[in-house]
Design an enzyme around this catalytic site. Sequence first.
Site, mmCIF file in Angstrom:
data_model
loop_
_atom_site.group_PDB
_atom_site.id
_atom_site.type_symbol
_atom_site.label_atom_id
_atom_site.label_comp_id
_atom_site.label_asym_id
_atom_site.label_seq_id
_atom_site.Cartn_x
_atom_site.Cartn_y
_atom_site.Cartn_z
ATOM 1 N N ASP A 6 1.117 -1.143 -0.357
ATOM 2 C CA ASP A 6 0.032 -0.249 0.058
ATOM 3 C C ASP A 6 0.758 1.389 -0.399
ATOM 4 O O ASP A 6 2.228 0.918 0.152
ATOM 5 C CB ASP A 6 -0.930 0.311 1.027
ATOM 6 C CG ASP A 6 -0.065 -0.247 2.509
ATOM 7 O OD1 ASP A 6 0.698 -0.618 2.232
ATOM 8 O OD2 ASP A 6 -0.802 -0.786 3.747
ATOM 9 N N HIS A 12 -6.893 -5.036 10.543
ATOM 10 C CA HIS A 12 -7.178 -4.269 9.468
ATOM 11 C C HIS A 12 -5.657 -5.561 8.888
ATOM 12 O O HIS A 12 -4.736 -5.134 8.933
ATOM 13 C CB HIS A 12 -7.086 -3.293 9.328
ATOM 14 C CG HIS A 12 -5.725 -2.594 9.253
ATOM 15 N ND1 HIS A 12 -6.473 -1.337 9.851
ATOM 16 C CD2 HIS A 12 -4.116 -2.812 9.352
ATOM 17 C CE1 HIS A 12 -4.839 -0.777 9.608
ATOM 18 N NE2 HIS A 12 -4.289 -1.874 9.609
ATOM 19 N N GLU A 42 -9.691 -1.919 5.415
ATOM 20 C CA GLU A 42 -10.070 -1.995 6.953
ATOM 21 C C GLU A 42 -11.390 -2.789 6.790
ATOM 22 O O GLU A 42 -12.274 -3.618 5.588
ATOM 23 C CB GLU A 42 -11.347 -0.333 6.477
ATOM 24 C CG GLU A 42 -9.739 0.250 6.716
ATOM 25 C CD GLU A 42 -8.690 0.643 8.318
ATOM 26 O OE1 GLU A 42 -8.850 -0.215 8.794
ATOM 27 O OE2 GLU A 42 -8.543 1.972 7.874
ATOM 28 N N ASN A 76 -7.711 -3.124 14.024
ATOM 29 C CA ASN A 76 -9.051 -3.287 14.172
ATOM 30 C C ASN A 76 -9.231 -4.744 12.987
ATOM 31 O O ASN A 76 -9.395 -4.682 12.454
ATOM 32 C CB ASN A 76 -9.317 -2.269 13.794
ATOM 33 C CG ASN A 76 -8.861 -2.031 11.921
ATOM 34 O OD1 ASN A 76 -7.539 -2.577 11.500
ATOM 35 N ND2 ASN A 76 -9.423 -0.657 12.073
HETATM 36 P P1 PGA Z 1 1.575 -1.552 12.585
HETATM 37 O O1 PGA Z 1 1.195 -1.391 11.377
HETATM 38 O O2 PGA Z 1 2.967 -2.576 12.492
HETATM 39 O O3 PGA Z 1 2.581 -0.129 12.770
HETATM 40 O O4 PGA Z 1 1.133 -1.514 14.133
HETATM 41 C C1 PGA Z 1 0.462 -2.925 11.232
HETATM 42 C C2 PGA Z 1 -0.916 -2.640 10.031
HETATM 43 O O5 PGA Z 1 -1.465 -1.688 10.700
HETATM 44 O O6 PGA Z 1 -0.608 -2.950 9.249
#
Ligand code: PGA
Length: 234
Positions: free
Chosen positions: A62, A130, A135, A128
């Site tokens: 992404d 994702h 999302e 959450n």
């Molecule tokens: P993070 O994000 O590694 O910064 O915790 C993980 C994600 O949101 O996929």
Amino acid sequence: MKIELVTDATAGGKKAAEYFLAAKQDGVKTFGLATGGTPVTTYAALVAGEIDFGDAVSLNLDEYVGLGANDPQSYAAYMQAHLFSQKPFAASYLPNGLASDLAAECARYDQLVAENPIGLQLLGIGENGHIGFNEPGTSFDSSTHLVNLTESTIKANARFFARENQVPRQALSMGIGTIMQAKQIILEAYGEKKAAAIKAMVKGPVTEAVPASVLQRHENVIVIVDPAAAAGLD
Ligand code: PGA
């Protein structure tokens, strides 16, 4: 899913790097990469090791809409800093967050993924549930698409920006359908903030309300977790 319990993120990064090396030795040519706080130790372990990506291709999950590679907060800049500057690939792709036609950019990215089937995909997980920037509520069939980030994701990512209102509100993300095409998936999670999402992913129902739960349907998933993130598992 195979659960790999490690002592901490440093050990987890080394474990993930071992899977990268094994995949490379097994002939994998295309690696799907992730950004965020979680994979930092994996990239550090890869940089410290002998792996050579000079004949391999990378495709990132992404990118924020509106940020270009010259912006230090872009995922392109993150990848350059953590991996590509030290372990270059033959070709590295991210969605172009500055594209004037975002729909066309999504189609272009899907075409790149089709031309470079991903042998190993690295993932983090959001609080959450994702994966990528998919999302809750995203279709399991989704391909690369434009995402409106949720408030919880914006808040979680604000730590990387000087102010929360600087966090972009949109991103381009590989879809869940795209991610599921990878031959092997490694998902890493560290810390208590990830415990609920890991429990829902592993033990909960397969539901679009928890995007990562789709991984129960994939036949080759390795979950690397520390004790805090694994707190909800048996
Ligand atoms: P993070 O994000 O590694 O910064 O915790 C993980 C994600 O949101 O996929």
